[in-house]
Design an enzyme around this catalytic site. Structure first.
Site, PDB file in Angstrom:
ATOM      1  N   ASP A 126       0.849  -1.192   0.000  1.00 18.81           N
ATOM      2  CA  ASP A 126       0.000   0.000   0.000  1.00 18.81           C
ATOM      3  C   ASP A 126       0.878   1.233   0.000  1.00 18.81           C
ATOM      4  OD1 ASP A 126      -2.401  -1.396   0.027  1.00 18.81           O
ATOM      5  OD2 ASP A 126      -2.564  -1.355   2.212  1.00 18.81           O
TER       6      ASP A 126
ATOM      7  N   ASP B  27      -7.107  -1.529  -4.344  1.00 22.49           N
ATOM      8  CA  ASP B  27      -8.166  -1.209  -3.378  1.00 22.49           C
ATOM      9  C   ASP B  27      -9.149  -0.212  -3.988  1.00 22.49           C
ATOM     10  OD1 ASP B  27      -6.886  -2.804  -1.480  1.00 22.49           O
ATOM     11  OD2 ASP B  27      -5.832  -1.095  -0.584  1.00 22.49           O
TER      12      ASP B  27
END
Length: 143
Positions: A110, A124
């Site tokens: 991330d 995401d």
């Protein structure tokens, strides 16, 4: 269109994560807009947006099941709506993008950090937009 958009999501997600992995150390953060938007490298062992940490094995199995279900829905659906197919391709591309990380790295990379929300990635975002479009499609269809 379904396969092309799914492929492009997986490709851009993969390339963006590898670019960040090659440029930053884990925990390092580069402000693009100070206090608002940073690029921060995080190893996510949980679900989307860093929720349910340290359940990587569970989410690997869950991602495989999600990929199979979305693929089945696309192949067996009689839906002709482009929005429906786009939403499934976004969900599938996002699930595949994070699944590639879980299998190859043991965690999801991330890096998009808006400081008021957990750090996330392009996969995401694709999953969230795909689910949102699918819900809108289903609500619109009921009217």
């Amino acid at each position: 269109m379904f396969f092309l958009s799914t492929f492009l999501i997986v490709l851009f997600d993969f390339l963006s994560k590898r670019l960040i992995l090659n440029r930053l150390y884990f925990g390092e953060s580069i402000p693009l807009i100070q206090g608002v938007f940073h690029i921060s490298l995080v190893a996510n062992r949980g679900s989307a947006f860093g929720l349910f940490k340290n359940l990587s094995s569970f989410f690997t199995v869950f991602s495989i099941i999600a990929v199979l279900v979305v693929g089945y829905l696309f192949l067996t659906s009689r839906q002709t709506s482009k929005i429906y197919h786009l939403s499934l391709s976004l969900i599938l591309g996002g699930a595949l993008g994070n699944l590639i990380d879980r299998i190859s790295l043991g965690f999801v990379v991330d890096f998009l950090d808006f400081r008021i929300w957990p750090v996330f990635n392009l996969a995401d975002s694709a999953i969230t937009i795909g689910v949102g479009l699918l819900i809108l499609q289903l609500l619109h269809k009921k009217k």
